[in-house]
Design an enzyme around this catalytic site. Sequence first.
Site, PDB file in Angstrom:
ATOM      1  N   GLU A   1      28.458  44.782  39.348  1.00 53.49           N
ATOM      2  CA  GLU A   1      27.441  45.789  39.663  1.00 53.49           C
ATOM      3  C   GLU A   1      27.503  46.978  38.700  1.00 53.49           C
ATOM      4  O   GLU A   1      26.553  47.759  38.613  1.00 53.49           O
ATOM      5  CB  GLU A   1      27.651  46.324  41.082  1.00 53.49           C
ATOM      6  CG  GLU A   1      27.496  45.293  42.186  1.00 53.49           C
ATOM      7  CD  GLU A   1      27.956  45.840  43.531  1.00 53.49           C
ATOM      8  OE1 GLU A   1      28.249  47.067  43.609  1.00 53.49           O
ATOM      9  OE2 GLU A   1      28.031  45.056  44.496  1.00 53.49           O
TER      10      GLU A   1
ATOM     11  N   ASP B   1      48.010  43.339  41.965  1.00 52.51           N
ATOM     12  CA  ASP B   1      49.390  43.036  42.324  1.00 52.51           C
ATOM     13  C   ASP B   1      49.436  41.819  43.251  1.00 52.51           C
ATOM     14  O   ASP B   1      48.609  41.675  44.157  1.00 52.51           O
ATOM     15  CB  ASP B   1      49.990  44.258  43.033  1.00 52.51           C
ATOM     16  CG  ASP B   1      51.465  44.107  43.324  1.00 52.51           C
ATOM     17  OD1 ASP B   1      52.236  43.974  42.366  1.00 52.51           O
ATOM     18  OD2 ASP B   1      51.828  44.136  44.517  1.00 52.51           O
TER      19      ASP B   1
END
Length: 555
Positions: free
Chosen positions: A270, A208
């Site tokens: 990751e 956002d």
Amino acid sequence: MTGTEWWRTAVIYQIYPRSFADANGDGMGDLAGIRSRLPQLAELGVDAIWLSPFYRSPQRDAGYDVSDYCDVDPLFGTLADYDAMQDAAHALGIRVIVDIVPNHSSSDHPWFQAALAAGPGSEERGHYIFRDGRGENGELPPNNWESVFGGNAWTRTVDPDGTPGQWYLHLFDTTQPDFDWDNEWVRTQFRDVLRFWLDRGVDGFRVDVAHGMIKAKGLPDYTPPVDGGSMGGATSLEPGVVAEPVAGAPYWAQDGVHDIYRDWRQVLDEYEGDRILAAEAWVDPLDRVAQWVRSDEMHQAFNFAYLETPWDAAPLKRVIDDSLAAFSAVGAPSTWVLSNHDVVRHASRLALTADNLQGHGIGPNTVGLPDTQVGLRRARAASSLMLSLPGSSYIYQGEELGLPEVIHLPDSSREDPTWFRTNGERYGRDGCRVPIPWEAASPSYGFGPSPASWLPQPAEWATLARDAQEGVEGSTLELYTLALKLRREHGLGLGSVDWLPSPSDSVLVFRNGNVVVVANTGDQPVELPDGDLLLSSELLEGRTLPGDTTAWLQA
């Protein structure tokens, strides 16, 4: 293999949790309701869902005022409900993207409450943007910035002894204080938030206000242009007029935001499974938007330039070319979007006859209200065009039913902060957030098991309900279902746009792979080229394509 990741071609369906499906009958949509309706989304053929916020929140801005980023608000259920919903989506082959709101928190968040309690100069206040006021006694706000929702962007605190204190910045509502992203503590907290949801198996984040967060040094005064949208973009609905960029706002699109997203990208990398970041960045022009999706930053950015383009062939051709050029230059797919929870639904917007800035909304007193039939016809044609384009497309819940903006909401039912902060001058976004209809003859049109609905639903929802359209030839639902099926079968998401000669200035003709797309934005019919008809947004008579209609042909 790089270049074929799922997100490059995905059709992503936005769920506004309040308004999608209500399992317990309290009139508020919830996670259990979402879970119950996932099979219908699988039938529609979407690749992923994106959920607007469902976190703990006082709900002063419909959940975009977060008080705990790592828990579910009881309105929507529990973390166990989230896990069950996500597991059900994954079992259906649907990925799950969640909103993250990093520009600001709720004023109820413990971090902000600690900042208020700690006082000026404290470490806690450094997590947000507090400043002394101007004037002899600090009685004036630190600068002249305006809130996106109207009014001043600063609110003054009150010290424990009752005297006026410092001011804090809130680009949105008073109850949404902005974080100070120059503070490393803030960055550390959000890395932890990302990992919390990634560990639960989420497939990505829609970020956002991804063009916010960093503010210009010194927080200089700035007065926005009167024709700018509330989030920084600009729009005109006059055919052939291109939106002008809104440049220079010291709180939008500062270069420092890119360091944040490079850091976040490392966190996502990751994890296995192509987890993604999608930017809500109201930025002009398109080649600047593309900076958000460079190879070491985000994966997607919403194409608001496309959303804001009128239903007119020349500007549509221009924005398609510009989009494909800008995003491909950084190795990213273009995205395409026509509606979301912040804009007037395109089944109404495309038939407005006067300007309507993003975030202002429409209501009974709006000038240039749309013709419902014209709006739906253009929406079906525009959606058919959008879904034929290479890249990734976003669908906002209910647009597959042809839902228009709800114009005649009682003032007493409105909840958007924009309505209140402008004293009713702007209607805001409630009209695109009305709970959607599933079953014509059920209470709340199948939204939930009771008649309750947090925003009132219009009587016309009965004719637009999903069960009233399912299996009905020519319905908007069947049009979307067919378009998604053909898009997948013909590999349109990984294709290209090769423009072909057009019979008229108001008609777009291009080839994407083995599909020829013809979109007539005018009012005069044209003859279709050779090829078997695959799809048409309106029923055709012979080989004639009427105005406001799009067709796909087998090349």
